[in-house]
Design a protein around this motif. Structure first.
Motif, PDB file in Angstrom:
ATOM      1  N   LEU A 136       0.828  -1.203   0.000  1.00 33.19           N
ATOM      2  CA  LEU A 136       0.000   0.000   0.000  1.00 33.19           C
ATOM      3  C   LEU A 136       0.863   1.254   0.000  1.00 33.19           C
ATOM      4  CD1 LEU A 136      -2.998   0.772   0.080  1.00 33.19           C
ATOM      5  CD2 LEU A 136      -2.846   0.800   2.582  1.00 33.19           C
ATOM      6  N   ALA A 137       1.874   1.280   0.858  1.00 28.24           N
ATOM      7  CA  ALA A 137       2.724   2.472   0.970  1.00 28.24           C
ATOM      8  C   ALA A 137       3.566   2.685  -0.283  1.00 28.24           C
ATOM      9  CB  ALA A 137       3.633   2.347   2.189  1.00 28.24           C
ATOM     10  N   PHE A 138       3.984   1.590  -0.905  1.00 26.21           N
ATOM     11  CA  PHE A 138       4.888   1.679  -2.057  1.00 26.21           C
ATOM     12  C   PHE A 138       4.206   1.080  -3.291  1.00 26.21           C
ATOM     13  CE2 PHE A 138       7.385   1.090   1.864  1.00 26.21           C
ATOM     14  CZ  PHE A 138       7.966   2.361   1.925  1.00 26.21           C
ATOM     15  N   ALA A 139       3.019   1.556  -3.559  1.00 26.03           N
ATOM     16  CA  ALA A 139       2.175   0.994  -4.620  1.00 26.03           C
ATOM     17  C   ALA A 139       2.567   1.445  -6.018  1.00 26.03           C
ATOM     18  CB  ALA A 139       0.711   1.351  -4.354  1.00 26.03           C
ATOM     19  N   ASP A 140       3.399   2.466  -6.138  1.00 23.98           N
ATOM     20  CA  ASP A 140       3.801   2.985  -7.441  1.00 23.98           C
ATOM     21  C   ASP A 140       4.730   1.980  -8.122  1.00 23.98           C
ATOM     22  OD1 ASP A 140       4.875   4.321  -9.617  1.00 23.98           O
ATOM     23  OD2 ASP A 140       5.067   6.239  -8.579  1.00 23.98           O
ATOM     24  N   GLY A 141       4.176   1.192  -9.012  1.00 27.55           N
ATOM     25  CA  GLY A 141       4.926   0.130  -9.661  1.00 27.55           C
ATOM     26  C   GLY A 141       6.019   0.598 -10.592  1.00 27.55           C
ATOM     27  N   ASP A 142       5.995   1.861 -10.982  1.00 28.07           N
ATOM     28  CA  ASP A 142       7.063   2.390 -11.826  1.00 28.07           C
ATOM     29  C   ASP A 142       8.321   2.683 -11.017  1.00 28.07           C
ATOM     30  OD1 ASP A 142       5.518   2.309 -14.130  1.00 28.07           O
ATOM     31  OD2 ASP A 142       4.705   4.329 -13.786  1.00 28.07           O
ATOM     32  N   ARG A 143       8.150   2.826  -9.702  1.00 32.85           N
ATOM     33  CA  ARG A 143       9.288   3.215  -8.851  1.00 32.85           C
ATOM     34  C   ARG A 143       9.646   2.185  -7.791  1.00 32.85           C
ATOM     35  NH1 ARG A 143       6.524   7.845 -10.287  1.00 32.85           N
ATOM     36  NH2 ARG A 143       7.825   9.582 -11.011  1.00 32.85           N
ATOM     37  N   PHE A 144       8.711   1.305  -7.449  1.00 31.98           N
ATOM     38  CA  PHE A 144       8.945   0.329  -6.389  1.00 31.98           C
ATOM     39  C   PHE A 144       8.614  -1.082  -6.861  1.00 31.98           C
ATOM     40  CE2 PHE A 144       7.784   4.305  -4.198  1.00 31.98           C
ATOM     41  CZ  PHE A 144       8.900   4.479  -3.379  1.00 31.98           C
ATOM     42  N   ALA A 145       9.347  -2.043  -6.313  1.00 29.08           N
ATOM     43  CA  ALA A 145       9.034  -3.463  -6.494  1.00 29.08           C
ATOM     44  C   ALA A 145       9.012  -4.088  -5.107  1.00 29.08           C
ATOM     45  CB  ALA A 145      10.070  -4.147  -7.379  1.00 29.08           C
ATOM     46  N   VAL A 146       7.847  -4.580  -4.699  1.00 31.86           N
ATOM     47  CA  VAL A 146       7.680  -5.157  -3.364  1.00 31.86           C
ATOM     48  C   VAL A 146       7.594  -6.673  -3.495  1.00 31.86           C
ATOM     49  CG1 VAL A 146       6.259  -5.222  -1.287  1.00 31.86           C
ATOM     50  CG2 VAL A 146       6.503  -3.072  -2.558  1.00 31.86           C
ATOM     51  N   ALA A 160      14.163   7.169  -1.309  1.00 30.89           N
ATOM     52  CA  ALA A 160      13.172   7.394  -2.367  1.00 30.89           C
ATOM     53  C   ALA A 160      12.728   8.849  -2.325  1.00 30.89           C
ATOM     54  CB  ALA A 160      11.958   6.478  -2.174  1.00 30.89           C
ATOM     55  N   ASP A 161      11.975   9.247  -3.327  1.00 32.29           N
ATOM     56  CA  ASP A 161      11.325  10.558  -3.343  1.00 32.29           C
ATOM     57  C   ASP A 161      10.069  10.445  -2.483  1.00 32.29           C
ATOM     58  OD1 ASP A 161       9.885  12.863  -3.863  1.00 32.29           O
ATOM     59  OD2 ASP A 161      10.141  12.771  -6.039  1.00 32.29           O
ATOM     60  N   PRO A 162       9.943  11.219  -1.397  1.00 34.42           N
ATOM     61  CA  PRO A 162       8.758  11.107  -0.548  1.00 34.42           C
ATOM     62  C   PRO A 162       7.444  11.278  -1.304  1.00 34.42           C
ATOM     63  CG  PRO A 162      10.440  12.428   0.535  1.00 34.42           C
ATOM     64  CD  PRO A 162      10.923  12.185  -0.859  1.00 34.42           C
ATOM     65  N   ALA A 163       7.468  12.021  -2.408  1.00 31.44           N
ATOM     66  CA  ALA A 163       6.248  12.244  -3.177  1.00 31.44           C
ATOM     67  C   ALA A 163       5.753  10.981  -3.858  1.00 31.44           C
ATOM     68  CB  ALA A 163       6.482  13.340  -4.221  1.00 31.44           C
ATOM     69  N   THR A 164       6.617   9.956  -3.976  1.00 31.45           N
ATOM     70  CA  THR A 164       6.208   8.705  -4.627  1.00 31.45           C
ATOM     71  C   THR A 164       5.620   7.706  -3.636  1.00 31.45           C
ATOM     72  OG1 THR A 164       8.403   7.696  -4.381  1.00 31.45           O
ATOM     73  CG2 THR A 164       8.009   9.020  -6.362  1.00 31.45           C
TER      74      THR A 164
END
Length: 417
Positions: A142-152, A355-359
């Protein structure tokens, strides 16, 4: 990459915080087993620490307490009224507050695909923590849902014990640059279990797409584990180009330092000799379980628990260090006594994400107003005390569940209920 910074995600101490003494090898936890805990004070101390970091100009995030008691886990264990009390206590554990064990994190600058990778820790060595990872994974996704920037990533197979960032360090000229990732593992067979398996670390390095020329696997000293350093971050911590370590942290100190020098030129090692600070003093004070930070001023700062000031050998060494011309320029003290009594210092309470906090999902980022909101909910709903004899009590379970629900509602994160 100009907006990329190090964000510290602290765990909000949950309303079931108690001293059941479940963590073999964690000397503080076992020493204080059976004592009365103060969940409200513990959570407020944690928020005060986060405020302390924000006041230095640092980006601050948080993770939420997990659902407790974990009745689903108890059902899987086929529990009944005759069940071992330690298993029941395990379902009530608030150990997820120590988010250094939530995951292992590799910043985008280190990975093959240019994404920040996070692998949730399986924590299989300790039963009371082994059931955390599915709920922790929900928060990470949920916190790192931006798939262009994060891989969980999901957890490493339970054949191999993984305890997350508490056994992982990173050395780099600055947070946004490519760094050397250092994985520290233990060998089994000693007085206490070695919680981080070498193969777990290697699996994570491969799945994160790390360059092996910028990766190092190091054995923790068996004597450190035997002395109560159940995680590497009890005897060593790194920040940017500095490794702050006890002389007896690693099985091969000189070889470790040489490998770091070869793979990360310019890195500095600040070694505390055993003749000045014994392993026993290092473990009891949590000198190395500190947050080593670079605030916007650029002057590296070590945030230590109050127990360091109360230990004569530790405080004398720290003052001598500050009088020198080393890379660590400031020492700041925080009060996290409730966490310390259960075996977790300032570093245990945080997961570092570059990371960029905005992401990041904004709901997991802290500011002054949100800190006040958390403090208000905690002050109103968290139990003031918990005695271990209360663990399993249905009325206390209702109180704990209600408290967590109120916090999720206040933070607009009810999908985690």
């Amino acid at each position: 990459m100009s907006n990329v910074v190090e964000i510290n995600f602290d765990g909000i101490v949950g309303p079931s915080h108690n001293y059941a003494g479940l963590s073999l090898g964690n000397l503080a936890a076992t020493k204080n087993a059976g004592d009365t805990s103060y969940p409200r004070a513990a959570a407020l101390q944690g928020v005060a620490k986060m405020r302390h970091n924000m006041a230095m100009g640092l980006a601050q995030g948080f993770f939420l307490p997990l659902p407790r008691p974990d009745t689903g886990w108890l059902e899987e264990l086929a529990t009944d009224d005759t069940t071992d009390p330690a298993l029941v206590a395990g379902a009530w554990s608030a150990s997820s507050m120590w988010t250094a064990n939530a995951a292992t994190v590799s910043p985008a600058s280190d990975t093959a695909d240019g994404k920040c990778h996070l692998t949730v820790a399986n924590l299989v060595t300790m039963p009371h923590r082994s059931h955390e990872w599915p709920d922790t994974l929900r928060q990470l996704k949920l916190a790192f849902a931006d798939g262009d920037r994060f891989a969980v990533h999901s957890a490493v197979p339970p054949t191999f014990g993984d305890e997350g960032a508490a056994n992982h360090m990173r050395l780099t000229p600055s947070h946004g640059e490519k760094g050397l990732e250092v994985f520290v593992y233990g060998r089994p067979g000693g007085r206490f279990p070695a919680r981080q398996h070498e193969q777990a670390s290697r699996i994570i390095a491969r799945s994160h797409g790390l360059d092996l020329e910028h990766t190092l696997f190091v054995e923790q000293a068996p004597e450190a584990i035997a002395a109560g350093a159940f995680h590497n971050d009890v005897v060593a911590v790194a920040n940017e180009g500095v490794l702050f370590t006890h002389e007896q942290a690693f099985a091969d100190p000189s070889g470790t330092y040489a490998a770091i020098a070869a793979k990360c030129p310019g890195a500095q090692v600040v070694e505390v000799p055993a003749s000045a600070v014994s392993l026993a003093d290092a473990v009891s004070s949590y000198l190395f379980n500190a947050q080593l930070l670079t605030p916007p001023s650029g002057e590296m700062t070590l945030v230590v628990p109050e127990e360091c000031r109360e230990n004569g050998a530790v405080w004398t060494w720290l003052q001598a260090m500050l009088e020198g011309n080393g890379p660590i320029r400031h020492v700041k003290v925080v009060d996290v006594r409730q966490s310390m009594a259960n075996g977790g210092g300032p570093a245990c309470l945080r997961l570092r994400v570059v990371a960029d906090p905005a992401t990041v999902d904004h709901r997991f980022m802290l500011d002054k107003d949100k800190a006040s909101l958390v403090e208000s909910v905690v002050s109103q709903y968290w139990p003031e005390t918990i005695n271990t004899a209360q663990i399993g009590d249905p009325a206390l379970a209702d109180t704990v569940q209600t408290a967590r629900g109120k916090l999720l509602e206040a933070l607009d994160l009810t999908e985690l209920l």
